[in-house]
Design an enzyme around this catalytic site. Structure first.
Site, PDB file in Angstrom:
ATOM      1  CG  ASP A  66      -4.322  -5.521  -4.124  1.00 22.43           C
ATOM      2  OD1 ASP A  66      -5.375  -4.945  -3.774  1.00 22.43           O
ATOM      3  OD2 ASP A  66      -3.531  -6.022  -3.308  1.00 22.43           O
ATOM      4  CG  HIS A 114      -1.966  -1.007   1.247  1.00 19.09           C
ATOM      5  ND1 HIS A 114      -1.734  -2.293   1.675  1.00 19.09           N
ATOM      6  CD2 HIS A 114      -3.270  -0.963   0.860  1.00 19.09           C
ATOM      7  CE1 HIS A 114      -2.859  -2.991   1.578  1.00 19.09           C
ATOM      8  NE2 HIS A 114      -3.801  -2.211   1.085  1.00 19.09           N
TER       9      HIS A 114
END
Length: 364
Positions: free
Chosen positions: A264, A194
């Protein structure tokens, strides 16, 4: 414009649809929406939101990251707290000890509990109108990754595959598909994709022999896979989600997987920094789709940054017109196959169902 393939999964900022949300969701390239905790207030509100989404386009896939443990978007107003997957791995190892001890091995208890977790999770989501959850995590628990951590079942890929299969069976009983993540494995790296760009320097043989082992074992029951935003330089210089080597040659070719592949989140740091340069959301989406993804997610860009969603929609329109991307009918079929085929039970009926009550009793 009519699209033969709707690969974009986007999100919204609030607890109800705005006119702008409806316009974005009605775009022919948008095939689904992912919900977050910010979209949740109560069961009644969630039911209404899901109904409003389906009123825009009936075949929009309503998704959520709802695994249990710390990754559970809806936690109040009757929703059951699903334990982290590590709790099921620990149950596997404890040989039936604990407050709910029954005759038999810990492994059998853990398998029953995993099926129960999948059933409860799936039934509760479906009762509110949610179609699909991105679960289970198939990453191995090396004890190094903070972002994976207790989301993993176990260190042993055989235990991971067995418990994941049991959980998938529970989801199937609830009428819901599944998503194994994060291919080929995120558990060995410490960095969080992330906010960073994780690099796993192991050789292909080592990765396939351990981290990726659950994928071919589960290939007949996996309905979706999500690749990791991790670079494995001894295999390819690109992150797995942008790598045709990983997605087409290895996952589809060597491992013979034929279900859906989701990227993702494209807003993650590791998704937009390629070869040391930051690329646009459109370029990230095109790279993922052309590498072999069927659908791509762009999350958390509606929070005052809705122009990024519009940028992606406009960019994909241009790419389609210019031939930089071609719709894939097989990919669209995989997306549509993830929509539930059965009618969910209303919440009040579900609460009285014996199978549901039995499943609740089996949870650790």
């Amino acid at each position: 414009m009519t699209a033969l393939h709707a690969p974009l999964i986007i999100d919204i900022a609030g607890k109800a649809l705005t006119d702008i949300d409806r316009a974005r969701l009605s775009h022919p390239l948008v095939g689904g929406i992912i919900l977050f905790g910010r979209n949740w207030e109560s069961r009644a509100q969630l039911v209404q939101l899901c109904a409003d989404i389906k009123a825009v386009k009936e075949d929009l896939l309503i998704c959520v990251d709802h695994e249990g443990g710390r990754v559970q978007r809806f936690k109040t107003d009757g929703f059951t707290h699903i334990p982290p997957m590590r709790a099921l791995g620990q149950m596997w190892m404890d040989d039936g000890k604990g407050k709910k001890r029954r005759k038999g091995s810990g492994a059998m208890h853990a398998m029953n509990a995993a099926t129960a977790a999948g059933y409860v999770l799936g039934c509760e989501l479906r009762a509110c109108g949610v179609d699909f959850s991105f679960t289970p995590v198939l990453d191995l628990d090396y004890g190094e990754s903070s972002v994976i951590g207790d989301r993993s079942f176990h260190r042993d890929p055989r235990v991971v595959a067995t418990l994941a299969r049991s959980l998938m069976h529970g989801l199937l009983q609830a009428g819901m598909g599944n998503c194994g993540k994060h291919f080929p494995g995120h558990g060995h790296v410490k960095a969080d994709s992330h906010t960073d760009i994780p690099v796993d320097k192991r050789k292909l043989k080592k990765i396939l022999g351990e981290d990726s082992a659950p994928y071919p074992w589960l290939s007949s029951v996996l309905t979706a896979v999500m690749p990791a935003h991790v670079i494995y330089p001894k295999v390819d210089a690109l992150p797995a989600g942008f790598s045709s080597v990983w997605l087409q040659e290895i996952l589809r070719g060597e491992l013979r997987y034929d279900g859906a592949i989701f990227s993702d989140d494209l807003s993650m740091e590791a998704a937009r920094r390629i070869d040391g340069q930051v690329i646009s959301y459109t370029e990230a989406a095109l790279r993922a789709l052309n590498a072999g993804c069927d659908m791509v997610l762009l999350c958390n860009q509606s929070l005052g940054l809705g122009e990024h969603v519009d940028e992606l929609l406009d960019g994909m329109d241009d790419a389609l017109r210019c031939g930089r991307w071609q719709p894939d009918i097989d990919s669209e079929s995989r997306r549509l196959a993830l929509l539930p085929e059965t009618v969910p039970q209303p919440w009040d009926e579900l609460m009285r169902q014996p199978a549901y009550q039995q499943a609740l009793d089996m949870l650790p």
